[in-house]
Design an enzyme around this catalytic site. Structure first.
Site, PDB file in Angstrom:
ATOM      1  N   LYS A  70       0.829  -1.222   0.000  1.00 35.22           N
ATOM      2  CA  LYS A  70       0.000   0.000   0.000  1.00 35.22           C
ATOM      3  C   LYS A  70       0.860   1.268   0.000  1.00 35.22           C
ATOM      4  O   LYS A  70       0.440   2.312  -0.482  1.00 35.22           O
ATOM      5  CB  LYS A  70      -0.945   0.003   1.214  1.00 35.22           C
ATOM      6  CG  LYS A  70      -2.030  -1.054   1.122  1.00 35.22           C
ATOM      7  CD  LYS A  70      -3.112  -0.896   2.185  1.00 35.22           C
ATOM      8  CE  LYS A  70      -4.172  -1.986   2.032  1.00 35.22           C
ATOM      9  NZ  LYS A  70      -5.299  -1.857   2.967  1.00 35.22           N
ATOM     10  N   ASP A 106      -9.757   2.872   1.833  1.00 36.27           N
ATOM     11  CA  ASP A 106      -9.769   2.195   3.141  1.00 36.27           C
ATOM     12  C   ASP A 106     -10.336   3.123   4.228  1.00 36.27           C
ATOM     13  O   ASP A 106     -11.012   2.678   5.148  1.00 36.27           O
ATOM     14  CB  ASP A 106      -8.336   1.812   3.553  1.00 36.27           C
ATOM     15  CG  ASP A 106      -7.883   0.498   2.934  1.00 36.27           C
ATOM     16  OD1 ASP A 106      -8.760  -0.316   2.568  1.00 36.27           O
ATOM     17  OD2 ASP A 106      -6.649   0.303   2.802  1.00 36.27           O
TER      18      ASP A 106
END
Lengths: 287, 287
Positions: A70, A106
């Site tokens: 990420k 997210d």
């Protein structure tokens, strides 16, 4: 004849267990979109640059990004959304005519299931376990959407956790964030919300089943317990929470929440979320 | 749950018309293989390197390669098969644990439908139109599998065709190959086999419908006419050949022939060829 399909995929390492193909292919097929979603396990971080330059050249549609990349993908992208810039972590990439744009879905994906508890969390103390990309999203979500008194980040190695967070976050911005040693886990009692942002509890992992010793009765009925692990649906942590009458939030909600936004970023359409949730829950029951 | 599929694709430019997805996805599904085939249109040759390095990093299964990249890909591959080395043209790439191996299945794919005419071609003269990757495969196929007296390569610009061929072939190896100007097309009468290895005759193209003026009665019943164009199934050239009772070979045979070998190189399995042929013919009839 022209059954050329646009390829989307999950970028990660050893993530064949993921439900993302099931989620996105169910939604693509339901809307009749000529898209196909799969998983690309990238063997090592050194290959991420080639993978993204290749995606641009091949004309792939976009990626979801997960453990451990990420943050690794960030330098190879042409543009970052405001959220992704804030926490320097990307879990969704859109290929817009050769321009790779990084997003972080997210943050909202994590926050959405908690909106029902917004008042309950006002002025409350929160216990957060984990310091990877998922924990970053949670920390930013509290900053943006909630008004807790304090966020306690429990870490095995406080210094390491601090430097890990500092590599992504402007820590001074998070005035109510405190990093506390894992050994202080008794403080969970004083918290209203307990979050697992580690892979602990994932089916098949051998390294312990929960973030806190479940037999030590730390959980109580006032708790809200949120486990980001979605496989199994009800992790040992969530079982212990249900046993004492605490409120629980399943990891599948965050998974679908972040996927919903990514789907719209890729397709411009709304994900048929209820169909997706039923399909995923049915698959989880099969196991 | 684990619906991760391995991706295979056609690498070319503006090739959405291709039947390769229909061919390979029909075969993959028939054998229950968790593979998916699509098309990647690479905008320019300068992106081919990124595309192949990306394929390695992403773990794509392999590629078919078509216009205009059959020679462009060669320098980016780790290994070439003997056939591919001979003509420096690749139409099939296999990703073997990160090693990209280039093959040429066009040669045998082109030759297989002609094996029934092997005796008829012994000592015959052959007329070949085209000088790209497909023509290279035909020239090499005659060298390997047949015993013609001469192969006449008709070219608009003989010098340009010669240098184009020289960039791939050791021309001195092909002692019975002669490059003749297109204006000598009357010599087609003396040939036994006439091959179209150009895109002329492809549906939707505006640049003329055949390699020779069809109204000039060059074709006769002794001819074997082989058109590598497969869409439409029966091109204007093949129609003219059928009208005079010549034998004809449809481009779909070469397409399936080269795909059959690629399929086995990728999967280690035999392609269900008859099912594939019926599926493709049915789709062609729909148009």
């Amino acid at each position: 004849m022209n059954s050329s399909t646009r390829i989307f995929a999950l970028l990660g390492r050893a993530v064949d267990y993921s439900y993302s193909p099931l989620i996105h292919n169910t939604a693509f097929q339901a809307l009749g979109l000529p898209y196909h979603y799969t998983i690309f396990n990238i063997a090592e971080a050194a290959l991420v640059g080639d993978a993204l330059r290749g995606a641009r050249a091949l004309g792939l549609g976009g990626f979801s990004v997960t453990i451990p990349y990420k943050q690794t993908v960030v330098p190879f992208l042409d543009e970052l959304s405001e959220e992704a810039t804030t926490i320097q972590a990307v879990n969704c990439i859109v290929n817009k005519n050769g321009k790779l744009i990084g997003y972080n879905t997210d943050i909202l994906g994590f926050a959405s299931p908690l909106f029902a508890y917004r008042e309950a969390l006002h002025g409350a103390t929160i216990a957060l376990f984990g310091s990877g990309g998922a924990a970053l999203a949670a920390i930013e979500a509290f900053q943006r959407y909630f008004t807790p008194k304090q966020v306690l980040l429990f870490a095995r190695d406080s210094q390491k956790a601090k430097s890990q967070l500092r590599s992504s976050l402007a820590l001074e911005r998070y005035t109510n964030l405190a990093i506390v040693p894992l050994s202080d886990y008794e403080r969970v009692r004083e918290c209203r919300l307990v979050i697992n942002a580690t892979p602990l509890g994932t089916k098949g992992r051998a390294d312990g089943s929960a973030i806190i010793p479940l037999e030590s009765n730390l959980l109580h009925s006032e708790h809200i317990v949120y486990d980001m692990v979605y496989n199994p649906t009800i992790t040992p942590l969530l079982q212990a929470a249900q046993a004492v009458g605490a409120s629980t939030i399943f990891g599948i909600e965050m998974l679908i929440g972040q996927a919903e936004q990514a789907f719209t970023l890729w397709t411009g359409e709304k994900m048929p979320t209820e169909l997706v949730r039923q399909t995923v829950m049915a698959k989880l029951q099969e196991l």
